[in-house]
Write a protein that holds these residues in place. Structure first.
Motif, mmCIF file in Angstrom:
data_model
loop_
_atom_site.group_PDB
_atom_site.id
_atom_site.type_symbol
_atom_site.label_atom_id
_atom_site.label_comp_id
_atom_site.label_asym_id
_atom_site.label_seq_id
_atom_site.Cartn_x
_atom_site.Cartn_y
_atom_site.Cartn_z
ATOM 1 N N THR A 29 2.588 -4.134 0.164
ATOM 2 C CA THR A 29 2.015 -5.153 1.038
ATOM 3 C C THR A 29 1.125 -4.526 2.101
ATOM 4 N N ILE A 30 0.066 -5.280 2.457
ATOM 5 C CA ILE A 30 -0.719 -4.972 3.649
ATOM 6 C C ILE A 30 -0.021 -5.671 4.807
ATOM 7 N N SER A 31 0.229 -4.938 5.872
ATOM 8 C CA SER A 31 0.980 -5.517 6.979
ATOM 9 C C SER A 31 0.343 -5.200 8.321
ATOM 10 N N PHE A 32 0.224 -6.209 9.189
ATOM 11 C CA PHE A 32 -0.159 -6.028 10.588
ATOM 12 C C PHE A 32 0.203 -7.299 11.336
ATOM 13 N N SER A 33 0.681 -7.108 12.568
ATOM 14 C CA SER A 33 1.165 -8.233 13.372
ATOM 15 C C SER A 33 2.188 -9.013 12.550
ATOM 16 N N LEU A 34 1.958 -10.312 12.324
ATOM 17 C CA LEU A 34 2.892 -11.115 11.532
ATOM 18 C C LEU A 34 2.372 -11.370 10.123
ATOM 19 N N VAL A 35 1.322 -10.647 9.745
ATOM 20 C CA VAL A 35 0.682 -10.840 8.446
ATOM 21 C C VAL A 35 1.265 -9.876 7.421
ATOM 22 N N ALA A 36 1.537 -10.390 6.219
ATOM 23 C CA ALA A 36 2.004 -9.554 5.108
ATOM 24 C C ALA A 36 1.375 -10.089 3.823
ATOM 25 N N ILE A 37 0.577 -9.265 3.163
ATOM 26 C CA ILE A 37 -0.145 -9.697 1.966
ATOM 27 C C ILE A 37 0.218 -8.782 0.805
ATOM 28 N N PRO A 38 0.822 -9.321 -0.268
ATOM 29 C CA PRO A 38 1.163 -8.472 -1.426
ATOM 30 C C PRO A 38 -0.103 -8.068 -2.193
ATOM 31 N N VAL A 39 -0.197 -6.774 -2.508
ATOM 32 C CA VAL A 39 -1.397 -6.253 -3.180
ATOM 33 C C VAL A 39 -1.029 -5.182 -4.193
ATOM 34 N N GLN A 40 -2.010 -4.862 -5.029
ATOM 35 C CA GLN A 40 -1.917 -3.722 -5.924
ATOM 36 C C GLN A 40 -3.088 -2.806 -5.653
ATOM 37 N N LEU A 41 -2.853 -1.502 -5.746
ATOM 38 C CA LEU A 41 -3.910 -0.509 -5.592
ATOM 39 C C LEU A 41 -4.427 -0.133 -6.975
ATOM 40 N N VAL A 42 -5.749 -0.237 -7.176
ATOM 41 C CA VAL A 42 -6.356 0.135 -8.456
ATOM 42 C C VAL A 42 -7.526 1.069 -8.177
ATOM 43 N N LYS A 43 -7.938 1.826 -9.182
ATOM 44 C CA LYS A 43 -9.039 2.775 -8.985
ATOM 45 C C LYS A 43 -10.362 2.035 -8.833
#
Length: 281
Positions: A29-43
């Motif tokens: 997840t990308i996280s900052f403050s109260l934000v949380a976003i599920p993600v995948q890292l790709v090339k």
């Protein structure tokens, strides 16, 4: 001569570029403050280098690399291999797996943004490797919102990120309709230019003006599509030609089981080491 046609691997297109779908390297997840976003890292890039295997000219067997002890003139099995940090000629400090594990960062599934910056303030020398972040299921709406807001504000998120056994400093930026993650070099990795910069001298206005004029005349919009790896494209063309005209060679079957390795390989290594010792003597 009778030949048979063989296709090149599908990863090579007619332009010599790789056409592989993005596969997840990491998820979290990308996280900052109260934000949380599920993600995948790709090339984000596919290196253009074409690799060749080294073969034995007599039977076309792929050659292997082994860990060889020059003193005992034999292949060293994995259980006898340890790590050492060289502190001087033939002097090492031994480091165990447990010691390395004790100083490795704690594995995390979070890209924690600690601050937002203007990426234009970052010298490109700090840029290391780019990736894309794609939204995971359930995070599409928040992902699109973050992409748009970062695009409008022209800001990048600075974060710490653990991948494998290393903690990376990374920048997250909006790139059209997606998020890019760029790993950054730490400041201690950057070499100073003080020793290579020429001494300051008087600039001649006439020469300065002439150079500015030349640069202005040659200035245009950046279009990466105008440029290509010519050598790679020629290699791809050559490979396709040979695939159509020549039958491929085949390596013999090799017994994968066994201890130290093929007897002939060990004999060759021992003979090589004997020659080295003889030449030194």
């Amino acid at each position: 001569m009778k030949t048979r046609s063989v296709e090149l691997p599908p990863a090579l297109s007619s332009t010599g570029r790789h056409e592989t779908a993005g596969q997840g390297i990491w998820s979290g997840t990308i996280s900052f403050s109260l934000v949380a976003i599920p993600v995948q890292l790709v090339k984000a890039i596919e290196p253009g280098r074409i690799s060749f295997r080294m073969l034995h000219s007599k039977d076309y067997s792929p050659l292997l690399r082994r860990m060889v002890c020059p003193k005992e003139e034999k292949i060293v099995p994995p259980e006898e291999i340890v790590r050492g940090y060289e502190i001087g000629p033939d002097k090492y400090i031994l480091i165990t797996d447990e010691e390395l594990e004790s100083v490795s960062p704690e594995r995390s599934r979070t890209i924690e943004i600690v601050e937002f910056i203007d990426l234009q303030e970052v010298d490109p020398i700090y840029f290391d490797h780019p990736y894309y972040l794609v939204p995971a299921k359930g995070g599409e709406k928040a992902y699109r919102l973050l992409v748009e807001v970062m695009r409008q504000t022209r800001k990048a998120g600075l974060a710490k990120f653990v991948l494998g056994e290393r903690e990376y400093l990374v920048a997250l930026k909006s790139t059209e309709d997606a998020l890019a993650l760029i790993t950054l070099h730490y400041s201690e990795e950057i070499l100073t230019d003080e020793e290579i910069a020429p001494d300051e001298g008087e600039m001649e206005p006439e020469k300065t003006g002439r150079l500015k004029k030349i640069i202005a005349e040659m200035t245009t919009d950046f279009d990466p599509g105008k440029y290509a790896d010519e050598r790679r494209m020629k290699i791809v063309k050559l490979l396709k030609k040979k695939v159509k005209e020549e039958a491929p060679v085949e390596a013999p079957e090799v017994d994968e089981e066994g201890g130290e390795g093929p007897a002939d390989l060990i004999a060759a290594l021992e003979e090589s080491m004997r020659k080295v010792k003889k030449n030194r003597g």
